[in-house]
Design a protein around this motif. Sequence first.
Motif, mmCIF file in Angstrom:
data_model
loop_
_atom_site.group_PDB
_atom_site.id
_atom_site.type_symbol
_atom_site.label_atom_id
_atom_site.label_comp_id
_atom_site.label_asym_id
_atom_site.label_seq_id
_atom_site.Cartn_x
_atom_site.Cartn_y
_atom_site.Cartn_z
ATOM 1 N N VAL A 17 -94.573 114.666 38.133
ATOM 2 C CA VAL A 17 -95.512 115.736 37.773
ATOM 3 C C VAL A 17 -95.608 115.789 36.256
ATOM 4 O O VAL A 17 -94.586 115.885 35.563
ATOM 5 C CB VAL A 17 -95.042 117.101 38.313
ATOM 6 N N SER A 18 -96.805 115.690 35.730
ATOM 7 C CA SER A 18 -97.002 115.705 34.279
ATOM 8 C C SER A 18 -97.636 117.015 33.845
ATOM 9 O O SER A 18 -98.475 117.585 34.539
ATOM 10 C CB SER A 18 -97.873 114.519 33.850
ATOM 11 N N THR A 19 -97.219 117.492 32.687
ATOM 12 C CA THR A 19 -97.792 118.699 32.093
ATOM 13 C C THR A 19 -98.182 118.383 30.656
ATOM 14 O O THR A 19 -97.523 117.591 29.978
ATOM 15 C CB THR A 19 -96.804 119.871 32.122
ATOM 16 N N ALA A 35 -102.469 115.163 35.405
ATOM 17 C CA ALA A 35 -102.048 114.350 36.556
ATOM 18 C C ALA A 35 -102.564 112.925 36.471
ATOM 19 O O ALA A 35 -101.999 112.012 37.088
ATOM 20 C CB ALA A 35 -102.526 114.998 37.853
ATOM 21 N N ARG A 36 -103.619 112.691 35.694
ATOM 22 C CA ARG A 36 -104.172 111.340 35.589
ATOM 23 C C ARG A 36 -103.275 110.408 34.774
ATOM 24 O O ARG A 36 -103.502 109.202 34.765
ATOM 25 C CB ARG A 36 -105.566 111.409 34.979
ATOM 26 N N THR A 41 -100.271 109.818 35.560
ATOM 27 C CA THR A 41 -99.299 109.213 36.484
ATOM 28 C C THR A 41 -99.912 108.916 37.841
ATOM 29 O O THR A 41 -99.203 108.893 38.849
ATOM 30 C CB THR A 41 -98.094 110.158 36.670
ATOM 31 N N ASP A 42 -101.214 108.666 37.886
ATOM 32 C CA ASP A 42 -101.864 108.404 39.178
ATOM 33 C C ASP A 42 -101.904 106.930 39.543
ATOM 34 O O ASP A 42 -102.470 106.540 40.563
ATOM 35 C CB ASP A 42 -103.276 108.997 39.201
ATOM 36 N N TYR A 77 -105.671 111.148 30.973
ATOM 37 C CA TYR A 77 -105.612 112.508 30.455
ATOM 38 C C TYR A 77 -106.249 112.500 29.072
ATOM 39 O O TYR A 77 -106.026 111.584 28.273
ATOM 40 C CB TYR A 77 -104.162 112.991 30.353
ATOM 41 N N LEU A 89 -93.294 114.645 31.345
ATOM 42 C CA LEU A 89 -93.334 114.036 32.677
ATOM 43 C C LEU A 89 -92.041 114.389 33.406
ATOM 44 O O LEU A 89 -90.951 114.056 32.936
ATOM 45 C CB LEU A 89 -93.484 112.521 32.582
ATOM 46 N N GLU A 137 -101.847 105.994 31.199
ATOM 47 C CA GLU A 137 -100.776 105.885 32.195
ATOM 48 C C GLU A 137 -99.412 105.928 31.520
ATOM 49 O O GLU A 137 -99.214 105.352 30.438
ATOM 50 C CB GLU A 137 -100.913 104.588 32.982
#
Length: 365
Positions: A138-140, A151-152, A154-155, A162, A176, A257
Amino acid sequence: MPFAVLLTVVGAALGTSPVPASADPEPDRFVPRGSVREAPVDLPGAMARFWAAYSAGDDTRKVSAILDALLRAEGPSSDQARRAVRMLAAHSAGDQRRAWCERLDLLGAPAPLRHAAFVGAALTASDRAFGLTRQAPVSTAPAAYAGHVAARMTDGDAATFYWSDGAPRPGTQFVLDLGRVRPVQGVAVAMGTASRPRDFLRAGVLEGSVDGVAWTTVRQLPGLPTVTATLGPDPRDVRYLRLRATAGQRHWLAVREVSVRPAPADAATDGDATTAYRVAGGPVVVNLGVDQPVDRIVVLADRGTHQGTPVQVRDGGGTWRTVGRLGGEYTDVAARGIVAGQVRVLFGPDSTGTAVREIVVRPAR
């Protein structure tokens, strides 16, 4: 998976529905007319009754025996579905060792298309019974521009990204969360895009942490759009990774990424029974991140695993205490609420090559 959804999935996979008593039986659509064997028309109903009993926690012995007989009548092509039934029946009866042995027989052998949904649903239910959870990162990050959310990062798709809603300032952070403490060998960060190649972090640092409070430097950013880092000669246990700006800049930030390369031992704690860590002649250590009371430790391994290998916890004083020993391919030992920060299985040279599928540490409540 809710019961209603399971019934829908299983029914869709079979391509048929229960036949009322007054209706003429319809041959199984997957069996050519005129073949020697034809699947019993009540198979979908038997599957539904089995799922109902299993989901309600009822005794499944009778419904599983009926379902097994119907599947057996289809011939060897339904063997995987029969194993799935036996696996869940064992879970239902509280015989987790037998359930794991059936689960091992399911590994690497695909079910026929008509039973694929049933077997897949059974494996998901088995994961829950064993306490296996696959946690996605989960990314912030600060506010995103035009839907290019955090979220992009780590997709798994380098075409998405992002995009910050403004230029980073000193102290701006991009975090992350890997979901659990993991042994990590390397990290790669890809920034900038084809249309905005200058949108990368000019001055900053990549850091790691096990608790999100104390951070250590992984590497200083080189002022390039692509950053790679090796976390030392040995894997480093981390749960959180962050990019932190150490200076302001004019350009915004686009992160395509963030990729994490886990250590091989991570396969023993990734929540995925299809992966395995091959023991290299030494102990397998699970870092819990913070000291916590431990209730039970479950070790899921392949057949042929030596019995008697110590299962240990490291208490608050730093002492390793043996709480049990491996019982073969399935082990469940009680830690009796000992407060521990690490768990290990003390494999030795004689265990080289042993395949450990999962080590599940269950905290005391």
